[in-house]
Design a protein around this motif. Structure first.
Motif, mmCIF file in Angstrom:
data_model
loop_
_atom_site.group_PDB
_atom_site.id
_atom_site.type_symbol
_atom_site.label_atom_id
_atom_site.label_comp_id
_atom_site.label_asym_id
_atom_site.label_seq_id
_atom_site.Cartn_x
_atom_site.Cartn_y
_atom_site.Cartn_z
ATOM 1 N N UNK A 56 0.824 -1.208 0.000
ATOM 2 C CA UNK A 56 0.000 0.000 0.000
ATOM 3 C C UNK A 56 0.858 1.259 0.000
ATOM 4 N N UNK A 57 0.386 2.270 -0.678
ATOM 5 C CA UNK A 57 1.036 3.584 -0.687
ATOM 6 C C UNK A 57 0.183 4.521 0.151
ATOM 7 N N UNK A 58 0.780 5.057 1.214
ATOM 8 C CA UNK A 58 0.033 5.880 2.151
ATOM 9 C C UNK A 58 0.207 7.366 1.859
ATOM 10 N N UNK A 59 -0.812 8.127 2.273
ATOM 11 C CA UNK A 59 -0.746 9.580 2.149
ATOM 12 C C UNK A 59 0.435 10.123 2.953
ATOM 13 N N UNK A 60 0.986 11.239 2.483
ATOM 14 C CA UNK A 60 2.119 11.845 3.180
ATOM 15 C C UNK A 60 1.705 12.314 4.571
ATOM 16 N N UNK A 61 2.698 12.442 5.437
ATOM 17 C CA UNK A 61 2.469 12.909 6.796
ATOM 18 C C UNK A 61 3.503 13.978 7.140
ATOM 19 N N UNK A 62 3.494 14.451 8.364
ATOM 20 C CA UNK A 62 4.497 15.431 8.783
ATOM 21 C C UNK A 62 5.849 14.746 8.966
ATOM 22 N N UNK A 221 3.757 1.403 21.435
ATOM 23 C CA UNK A 221 2.948 1.127 20.250
ATOM 24 C C UNK A 221 1.466 1.138 20.620
ATOM 25 N N UNK A 222 0.638 1.540 19.673
ATOM 26 C CA UNK A 222 -0.800 1.613 19.912
ATOM 27 C C UNK A 222 -1.536 1.377 18.603
ATOM 28 N N UNK A 223 -2.783 0.950 18.716
ATOM 29 C CA UNK A 223 -3.588 0.708 17.534
ATOM 30 C C UNK A 223 -3.933 2.019 16.844
ATOM 31 N N UNK A 224 -3.793 2.027 15.526
ATOM 32 C CA UNK A 224 -4.092 3.226 14.752
ATOM 33 C C UNK A 224 -4.385 2.797 13.329
ATOM 34 N N UNK A 225 -4.554 3.755 12.427
ATOM 35 C CA UNK A 225 -4.764 3.423 11.022
ATOM 36 C C UNK A 225 -4.183 4.526 10.152
ATOM 37 N N UNK A 226 -3.788 4.135 8.951
ATOM 38 C CA UNK A 226 -3.283 5.087 7.967
ATOM 39 C C UNK A 226 -4.166 5.034 6.733
ATOM 40 N N UNK A 227 -4.268 6.165 6.056
ATOM 41 C CA UNK A 227 -5.062 6.251 4.839
ATOM 42 C C UNK A 227 -4.162 6.070 3.623
ATOM 43 N N UNK A 228 -4.563 5.160 2.738
ATOM 44 C CA UNK A 228 -3.813 4.954 1.503
ATOM 45 C C UNK A 228 -4.139 6.065 0.512
ATOM 46 N N UNK A 242 9.705 10.174 19.370
ATOM 47 C CA UNK A 242 10.300 11.413 19.878
ATOM 48 C C UNK A 242 9.291 12.354 20.518
ATOM 49 N N UNK A 243 8.054 11.894 20.721
ATOM 50 C CA UNK A 243 7.079 12.665 21.479
ATOM 51 C C UNK A 243 6.543 13.898 20.791
ATOM 52 N N UNK A 244 6.615 13.952 19.445
ATOM 53 C CA UNK A 244 6.092 15.126 18.739
ATOM 54 C C UNK A 244 4.677 14.911 18.217
ATOM 55 N N UNK A 245 4.031 13.829 18.649
ATOM 56 C CA UNK A 245 2.664 13.482 18.273
ATOM 57 C C UNK A 245 2.524 13.193 16.775
ATOM 58 N N UNK A 246 3.620 12.771 16.150
ATOM 59 C CA UNK A 246 3.618 12.332 14.761
ATOM 60 C C UNK A 246 4.192 10.924 14.714
ATOM 61 N N UNK A 247 3.515 10.019 14.022
ATOM 62 C CA UNK A 247 3.988 8.646 13.953
ATOM 63 C C UNK A 247 5.345 8.558 13.266
ATOM 64 N N UNK A 248 6.220 7.745 13.826
ATOM 65 C CA UNK A 248 7.526 7.490 13.218
ATOM 66 C C UNK A 248 7.568 6.146 12.506
ATOM 67 N N UNK A 271 9.722 8.542 6.669
ATOM 68 C CA UNK A 271 11.011 9.075 6.252
ATOM 69 C C UNK A 271 10.795 10.432 5.605
ATOM 70 N N UNK A 272 11.033 11.468 6.389
ATOM 71 C CA UNK A 272 10.893 12.849 5.924
ATOM 72 C C UNK A 272 9.504 13.108 5.351
ATOM 73 N N UNK A 273 8.485 12.510 5.985
ATOM 74 C CA UNK A 273 7.104 12.755 5.605
ATOM 75 C C UNK A 273 6.520 11.752 4.630
ATOM 76 N N UNK A 274 7.328 10.812 4.148
ATOM 77 C CA UNK A 274 6.840 9.783 3.238
ATOM 78 C C UNK A 274 6.877 8.427 3.940
ATOM 79 N N UNK A 275 5.845 7.625 3.731
ATOM 80 C CA UNK A 275 5.788 6.305 4.329
ATOM 81 C C UNK A 275 6.492 5.304 3.418
ATOM 82 N N UNK A 276 7.614 4.760 3.919
ATOM 83 C CA UNK A 276 8.468 3.864 3.137
ATOM 84 C C UNK A 276 8.422 2.462 3.742
#
Length: 286
Positions: A56-62, A221-228, A242-248, A271-276
């Protein structure tokens, strides 16, 4: 990590692993299609162990923790945990390639041992043993757990891979204080356990001097979901280190349509906002 587009990766098993000679490399993103086959001369048997594709290719993130610079000398993966037992399978030899690179780079003392066990027949195996254990870190429950392994093993004959022995190379890390258990209800459902392995994020550095991540990292770790990019939500597990409220990192289990229980677990990093996609493991019931 070099972000190089690889369309198809063919992984051939069926001969005793070579070490430290053979292909060596730092970690790379997953190829678009990975085809793991086995061919050996001992049993004159060949076949496909598994095929993994259509990541799956996910939408970009922070952007957050991981950059091309600070992960280039790291091997990022998942460790399977059941209670306190730790287990890692190397389904595409990517860990083996990294360990060759690491062993050669650091001149790590080791031996290569041929052995055999008896599940049903005599199953031949090859082991790599390091004089000093190979260390890595597990990030879970708001704590960094340090552990290590000193043996990498593979039952290499195709006839046994297709029969009773483990299909993939593996390591058994030393246990830590970390414990993860299924609920009472889940533990009574064998199909659920086999289809939903409990995984924890792990990082192995090339050496102590190449670990360029901050030392105050922690996460749970916690349950969550990502949008493709196609608008579909995929449920899985995520972690913010790193506690910035953005998934790593994010990983999920995909149940493969099959008569047997068959599951692929993929790991992605931000990786720099892209899900790899960078690592996976594959399970198929014998």
């Amino acid at each position: 990590m070099e972000i190089l587009k690889i369309l198809t990766l063919i992984v051939q098993m069926g001969t005793p692993i070579q070490f430290p000679s053979g292909e060596e490399s730092l970690q790379k993103p997953l190829a678009d299609e990975i085809r793991v086959i086995c061919t050996d001369s001992a049993s004159v048997q060949s076949g496909t162990i598994h095929v993994l594709k259509n990541h799956p290719k996910f939408e970009k993130t922070k952007p957050s923790l991981f950059t091309k610079e600070n992960i280039q000398n790291l091997y990022i993966f998942l460790t399977h945990i059941d209670s306190t037992q730790l287990y890692i399978e190397d389904c595409d030899y990517s860990m083996l390639k990294f360990l060759r690179y690491k062993t050669n780079k650091q001149s790590l003392k080791h031996t290569v041992v041929d052995s055999a066990t008896y599940f049903v027949n005599e199953e031949l195996m090859r082991l790599v043993r390091w004089q000093r254990p190979v260390g890595f870190k597990i990030y879970e429950n708001g704590t960094v757990f340090e552990t290590s392994f000193d043996v990498y093993s593979e039952y290499w004959e195709c006839s046994e891979k297709f029969d009773y022995s483990p299909k993939y190379p593996y390591v058994n890390p030393k246990r830590t204080a970390l414990r993860k258990n299924y609920s009472d209800e889940q533990s009574e459902d064998l199909k659920y356990i086999l289809s939903n392995p409990i995984m924890v994020l792990s990082i192995m550095p090339l050496d102590d001097n190449s670990y360029d991540l901050p030392y105050n990292l922690e996460g749970t770790s916690f349950e969550t979901e990502l949008e493709t990019k196609g608008g579909k939500n995929i449920k899985g597990m995520g972690i913010d280190l790193d506690g910035d409220k953005t998934l790593d990192a994010f990983w999920y289990n995909q149940e493969i349509e099959s008569k047997a229980i068959e599951t692929a677990t993929r790991l992605y990093i931000n990786l720099q906002g892209k899900w790899i996609p960078i690592w996976y493991t594959y399970f198929r019931e014998m």
